[in-house]
Design an enzyme around this catalytic site. Structure first.
Site, PDB file in Angstrom:
ATOM      1  NE  ARG A   1      -6.480  -7.115   2.678  1.00 37.34           N
ATOM      2  CZ  ARG A   1      -7.858  -7.205   3.126  1.00 37.34           C
ATOM      3  NH1 ARG A   1      -8.118  -8.154   3.965  1.00 37.34           N
ATOM      4  NH2 ARG A   1      -8.754  -6.285   2.506  1.00 37.34           N
TER       5      ARG A   1
ATOM      6  CB  SER B   1      -3.827  -3.224  -4.345  1.00 41.42           C
ATOM      7  OG  SER B   1      -3.597  -4.041  -3.336  1.00 41.42           O
TER       8      SER B   1
ATOM      9  CE  LYS C   1      -9.930  -4.648  -1.602  1.00 42.75           C
ATOM     10  NZ  LYS C   1      -9.343  -3.674  -0.515  1.00 42.75           N
TER      11      LYS C   1
HETATM   12  N1  TZP Z   1      -7.713  -7.592  -2.646  1.00 44.14           N
HETATM   13  C1  TZP Z   1      -8.426  -8.038  -3.678  1.00 44.14           C
HETATM   14  S1  TZP Z   1      -9.406  -9.139  -3.399  1.00 44.14           S
HETATM   15  C2  TZP Z   1      -9.004  -9.429  -1.957  1.00 44.14           C
HETATM   16  C3  TZP Z   1      -7.997  -8.449  -1.533  1.00 44.14           C
HETATM   17  C4  TZP Z   1      -7.069  -8.453  -0.208  1.00 44.14           C
HETATM   18  C5  TZP Z   1      -9.344 -10.772  -0.949  1.00 44.14           C
HETATM   19  C6  TZP Z   1      -8.935 -11.928  -1.331  1.00 44.14           C
HETATM   20  O1  TZP Z   1      -9.131 -12.970  -0.585  1.00 44.14           O
HETATM   21  P1  TZP Z   1      -9.826 -14.377  -1.084  1.00 44.14           P
HETATM   22  O2  TZP Z   1     -10.766 -15.009   0.053  1.00 44.14           O
HETATM   23  O3  TZP Z   1      -8.731 -15.146  -1.612  1.00 44.14           O
HETATM   24  O4  TZP Z   1     -10.898 -14.256  -2.352  1.00 44.14           O
END
Ligand code: TZP
Ligand code: MG
Length: 214
Positions: free
Chosen positions: A38, A109, A138
């Site tokens: 990603r 998602s 994010k």
């Molecule tokens: N989609 C929803 S939350 C997120 C993504 C890509 C980020 C997740 O990262 P982390 O650091 O595990 O909270």
């Protein structure tokens, strides 16, 4: 699929404070069951640099039989012959992605039950639900949906392969699985760990132990 989702590591160069290849190597050694490239956010690689990094990360995954999924870049996934693609609600429509990638894995998602049903209608292989908890990884993340949304979706869609994402840590992995997720997807719980391999092993053990009980 449910087995592969157990410990899903999501990462790009922006998430790493050291060489992404070294981070992935340690995470693989620790027991991740799936990987998503990603490459997003401020300072993300583009073009040929992005391609080169993806190629190297894919090589690592192939050597250890870890499915390699590309976030939101169908061209890249096809060019690399990756194992699948993951798209969000704002990306290319899941139906179209499904048509373009044939039988590669398709992840979508989702934030609620309606989106889960739509993803299943588009023949998604799994859904990623989140953010479950507030996340630092994010920028445009929606509001946290909590464990109740996992339970709600599981109550209505008993068999959907579901991975939970967003703010999941060693402390919250167990309740997330108990709520009905088939696995956890994490960025910072692995990327920001001081000892990546050990931390990954701990997360793996928590998920596997909790799944066995369920
Ligand atoms: N989609 C929803 S939350 C997120 C993504 C890509 C980020 C997740 O990262 P982390 O650091 O595990 O909270
Ligand atoms: Mg996206």
């Amino acid at each position: 699929m449910k087995q592969m989702l157990s410990l899903y590591f999501v990462m790009g160069s922006v998430d790493c404070t050291k060489d992404p290849l070294a981070v992935l190597d340690e995470a693989i050694e620790g027991g991740i069951t799936m990987f998503q490239f990603r490459e997003k956010g401020k300072g993300a690689l583009k073009g040929v640099e992005k391609y080169r990094l993806a190629e190297k990360l894919l090589e690592r995954c192939r050597a250890r039989n870890i499915p390699f999924i590309v976030n939101d870049d169908v061209e890249l996934a096809i060019a690399l012959q990756a194992d699948g693609v993951h798209v969000g609600q704002e990306d290319e429509a899941a139906e179209r992605v499904r048509d373009r990638i044939g039988n590669k894995y398709l992840g979508v998602s989702v934030h609620n039950l309606t989106e889960v049903k739509k993803a299943l209608a588009a023949h998604a292989d799994y859904v990623g639900l989140g953010p479950i908890f507030p996340t630092v990884s994010k920028e445009d993340a929606k509001q946290a949906c909590g464990l109740t949304m996992i339970k709600h979706i599981r109550a209505h869609e008993k068999h959907v392969p579901l991975v939970a994402i967003g703010g999941i840590t060693q402390q919250t992995a167990k309740p997330v699985i108990e709520a009905g997720a088939d696995g956890i997807a994490v960025i910072s719980a692995i990327c920001r760990a001081e000892h990546i391999c050990e931390q990954t092993k701990r997360l793996y053990e928590i998920v596997m132990r909790t799944k066995q009980k369920g």
